[in-house]
Design an enzyme around this catalytic site. Structure first.
Site, PDB file in Angstrom:
ATOM      1  N   ILE A  48       0.833  -1.202   0.000  1.00 32.87           N
ATOM      2  CA  ILE A  48       0.000   0.000   0.000  1.00 32.87           C
ATOM      3  C   ILE A  48       0.869   1.255   0.000  1.00 32.87           C
ATOM      4  CG2 ILE A  48      -0.223   0.146   2.524  1.00 32.87           C
ATOM      5  CD1 ILE A  48      -2.944   0.945  -0.116  1.00 32.87           C
ATOM      6  N   SER A  70      12.010   1.257   7.745  1.00 30.75           N
ATOM      7  CA  SER A  70      11.718  -0.082   7.246  1.00 30.75           C
ATOM      8  C   SER A  70      12.921  -0.976   7.496  1.00 30.75           C
ATOM      9  CB  SER A  70      11.408  -0.035   5.740  1.00 30.75           C
ATOM     10  OG  SER A  70      11.313  -1.339   5.204  1.00 30.75           O
ATOM     11  N   LYS A 124      -5.535   2.876   7.439  1.00 28.50           N
ATOM     12  CA  LYS A 124      -6.617   2.073   8.012  1.00 28.50           C
ATOM     13  C   LYS A 124      -6.276   0.578   7.916  1.00 28.50           C
ATOM     14  CE  LYS A 124      -8.244   0.023   4.277  1.00 28.50           C
ATOM     15  NZ  LYS A 124      -8.483  -1.424   4.140  1.00 28.50           N
ATOM     16  N   ASP A 201     -10.750  -6.161   5.945  1.00 26.10           N
ATOM     17  CA  ASP A 201      -9.752  -5.199   5.478  1.00 26.10           C
ATOM     18  C   ASP A 201     -10.331  -4.361   4.343  1.00 26.10           C
ATOM     19  OD1 ASP A 201      -6.810  -4.275   5.426  1.00 26.10           O
ATOM     20  OD2 ASP A 201      -7.229  -4.794   3.341  1.00 26.10           O
TER      21      ASP A 201
END
Length: 341
Positions: A48, A70, A124, A201
């Site tokens: 995403i 990351s 989200k 999801d």
């Protein structure tokens, strides 16, 4: 062209609780006007983030990507660190972070960011549970920082026009079909099958639009279908209501072929249909013009305006409907799930 504004200069100093408000970069927008751009970092560089967040930031006039947190990012054009603290040390003028990690275990990341004086935007769903997500507003308020728990589908181009059309009309019935293929949108991502996620999801995207159009919607019943070898549902049927208006929703994470994201609103004065996840609006089968722009473009524009203000936007109503579905839902077992089917 960009030029740094040094946060150590007297003119750039503010009280500590607002010190990142002016940690910005100035740049020529190509139209003869200099604009200010906040330094922001992405935390978690998954699908995403690469598909939506990075391109959106690259196109933004108000924000610029200043770093990535990351454990597996390689060959990026900005500094990369294993923790937010390490990145802040590399990028002193960092003003905010956008969390794109899976929803589990986000609390330590939010605590770390707020403790460093950073404003926080969250992909989200905001957390693994409602009770955890409810803590975030208080944490941000205590830190004096901005917090934005996002619902990207609310920013789809047709949602606000649909809300304006619905105002003043009497809604008789609403139906939702939100069906997609997990193999396409989350290939090989096993975290999606953790308890409490699965088809919700994508399903929470529909619920986020629903609660924008009809705040106060309640869930009355649900049927959740679980693969024999997974701990989260692959399909769900929800029965809801807004006052006396019946609302039915059908979610699937096993939709092959064309993907379906539609919402139909039947009123006393016509029928509206949101298609393509809220990207297109049809009134009585005729398409209506909607504003240009993207969901994530509007999310980041909103967040840019929140940076340095201490504002909090943390609506959890879509997430509560998900929790209600798990509380009230009847469970059924279906065939085992295979990524390579």
């Amino acid at each position: 062209m960009r030029s740094r504004r040094c946060s150590t200069k007297p003119a750039c100093r503010r009280a500590s609780d607002l010190r990142n408000q002016i940690c910005q970069t100035s740049r020529d927008n190509g139209r003869g006007r200099v604009e200010l751009s906040h330094a922001i970092a992405i935390v978690g560089l998954g699908k995403i983030a690469r598909d939506q967040h990075l391109p959106t930031l690259a196109a933004s006039d108000k924000l610029h990507l200043a770093g990535i947190v990351s454990g597996h990012a390689r060959d990026e054009d900005v500094p990369v660190a294993a923790t937010i603290t390490e990145l802040k040390a590399q990028v002193p003028d960092l003003a905010a972070v956008s969390l794109c990690t899976p929803p589990m275990a986000r609390t330590p990341l939010i605590e770390e960011a707020l403790g460093l004086g950073l404003d926080v935007m969250v992909e989200k769903p905001p957390a693994a549970t409602v009770s955890v997500a409810e803590r975030y507003s208080g944490m941000a308020r205590d830190a004096g920082r901005a917090l934005y728990l996002t619902w990207h589908s609310r920013e789809a181009s047709a949602v606000e026009p649909a809300a304006q059309w619905l105002a003043g009309r009497s809604l008789h019935r609403m139906s939702i079909a939100w069906k997609e293929d997990v193999r396409v949108w989350h290939p090989g991502q096993e975290w999606i099958w953790e308890p409490g996620i699965g088809v919700f999801d994508p399903g929470v995207n529909a619920l986020s639009i629903l609660t924008r159009l009809l705040p106060g919607t309640e869930l009355h019943a649900a049927t959740l279908k679980y693969p024999a070898d997974r701990e989260a549902p692959i399909m769900a049927d929800l029965t809801m209501a807004h006052g006396k208006t019946a609302i039915e929703a059908a979610f699937s994470f096993d939709q092959r072929g064309p993907q379906t994201w539609t919402m139909t609103l039947e009123t006393d004065d016509g029928v509206a249909e949101l298609r393509e996840g809220g990207g297109r609006l049809f009134i009585d089968d005729a398409e209506v013009a909607v504003p240009e722009g993207t969901e994530y473009g509007r999310l980041y524009a909103r967040f840019a305006d929140m940076i340095g203000t201490g504002a909090i936007d943390a609506d959890l109503s879509p997430f509560r409907l998900v929790a209600d579905a798990f509380m009230l839902g009847r469970h059924e077992r279906v065939g085992a799930f295979r990524w390579d089917d």
